[in-house]
Design a protein around this motif. Structure first.
Motif, short mmCIF file in Angstrom:
data_model
loop_
_atom_site.label_atom_id
_atom_site.label_comp_id
_atom_site.label_asym_id
_atom_site.label_seq_id
_atom_site.Cartn_x
_atom_site.Cartn_y
_atom_site.Cartn_z
N LYS A 106 0.83 -1.21 -0.06
CA LYS A 106 -0.14 0.17 0.04
C LYS A 106 0.84 1.22 -0.08
O LYS A 106 0.50 2.16 -0.66
N GLN A 107 2.04 1.20 0.77
CA GLN A 107 2.90 2.28 0.62
C GLN A 107 3.49 2.63 -0.39
O GLN A 107 3.51 3.79 -1.00
N ALA A 108 4.03 1.66 -1.06
CA ALA A 108 4.53 1.65 -2.61
C ALA A 108 3.70 2.06 -3.41
O ALA A 108 4.03 2.92 -4.25
N ALA A 132 1.12 3.89 -3.07
CA ALA A 132 0.59 5.50 -2.73
C ALA A 132 1.83 6.43 -3.13
O ALA A 132 1.55 7.50 -3.77
N GLU A 133 2.99 5.83 -3.11
CA GLU A 133 4.03 6.76 -3.61
C GLU A 133 4.21 6.78 -5.10
O GLU A 133 4.65 7.53 -5.48
N ASP A 134 3.70 5.69 -5.83
CA ASP A 134 3.68 5.48 -7.30
C ASP A 134 2.65 4.86 -7.72
O ASP A 134 2.63 3.76 -8.50
N PRO A 135 1.37 5.67 -7.82
CA PRO A 135 0.11 5.06 -8.31
C PRO A 135 0.34 4.34 -9.60
O PRO A 135 -0.26 3.32 -9.91
#
Length: 226
Positions: A163-165, A167-170
């Protein structure tokens, strides 16, 4: 005492170090790899095994394609028409944790599991899935004991790192539309003469869900990521 035979999902999976699978995101030992920009190096999965269970040797190589279900798939269910990653992953996990040696031979089990795989060979790691199935001799011994299992799912979710990754690069997801989903559940195992038992299960799956298409299984991660 009735001897307990190992469960289908308790087998180790051998992952080729030379096999690189381009996928959008997969978590391996807390390192998230976005496959749109890097390659995913596969290793050796660690899975729980029943006490005293022998370690099977996988006969499948990473380059092999999933078998065609020409001989039928026995008790293995067909993949559902689901386009939502978590829902599909939960169905796939229940399939992986379920088997019935009473009416399904090993080839049928493999063929049925193969039907769940993505047809995009660039993203499919059949070895990680087929490696869940015991070798022919052990499957035969399990069949002698009428061993069968039913998997139930309690929940499924996207791991925090994924989820974090995302969010950082949709935009990374649009390369292959591969989602990482961890599923938790339980496996009930039974065999002759009233033998049986239950085990908690967890698995991290890579599933491909392209827009306007049903989801398909891409790979089983070598370790569970919550």
């Amino acid at each position: 005492m009735q001897k307990r035979f190992p469960s289908l999902s308790g087998y180790g999976v051998t992952w080729s170090a030379n096999k690189r699978i381009a996928i959008v995101a997969l978590v391996i030992t807390s390192l998230l790899i976005i496959a749109a920009t890097t390659a995913w190096f596969t290793g050796r999965g660690e899975h729980e095994q029943s006490a005293g269970a022998p370690s099977p040797s996988s006969s499948s190589s990473p380059s092999e394609a999933a078998p065609k279900p020409a001989a039928g798939s026995g008790s293995v269910p067909k993949p559902p028409q689901i386009s939502e990653p978590v829902a599909f992953a939960k169905a796939a996990a229940a399939m992986l944790w379920s088997y019935d040696t009473r009416d399904t031979d090993r080839d049928q089990q493999l063929a049925g599991m193969g039907a769940w795989m993505t047809k995009e060979t660039k993203y499919a790691d059949w070895a990680s899935v087929s490696g869940q199935v015991p070798d022919p001799l052990l499957w035969s011994r399990m069949a002698d004991q009428s061993q069968h299992a039913t998997g139930t799912v309690t929940e499924g979710h996207y791991p925090g790192a994924f989820k974090q990754a995302l969010a950082e690069d949709p935009s990374a997801i649009t390369e292959a539309y591969i989602y990482v989903v961890t599923v938790n559940g339980r496996q009930q195992i039974e065999w002759k003469k009233g033998g049986g038992g239950a085990e908690e299960r967890a698995v991290t799956l890579a599933v491909q869900c392209r827009p306007s298409h049903d989801c398909r299984l891409a790979a089983i991660a070598p370790s569970v990521t919550q």
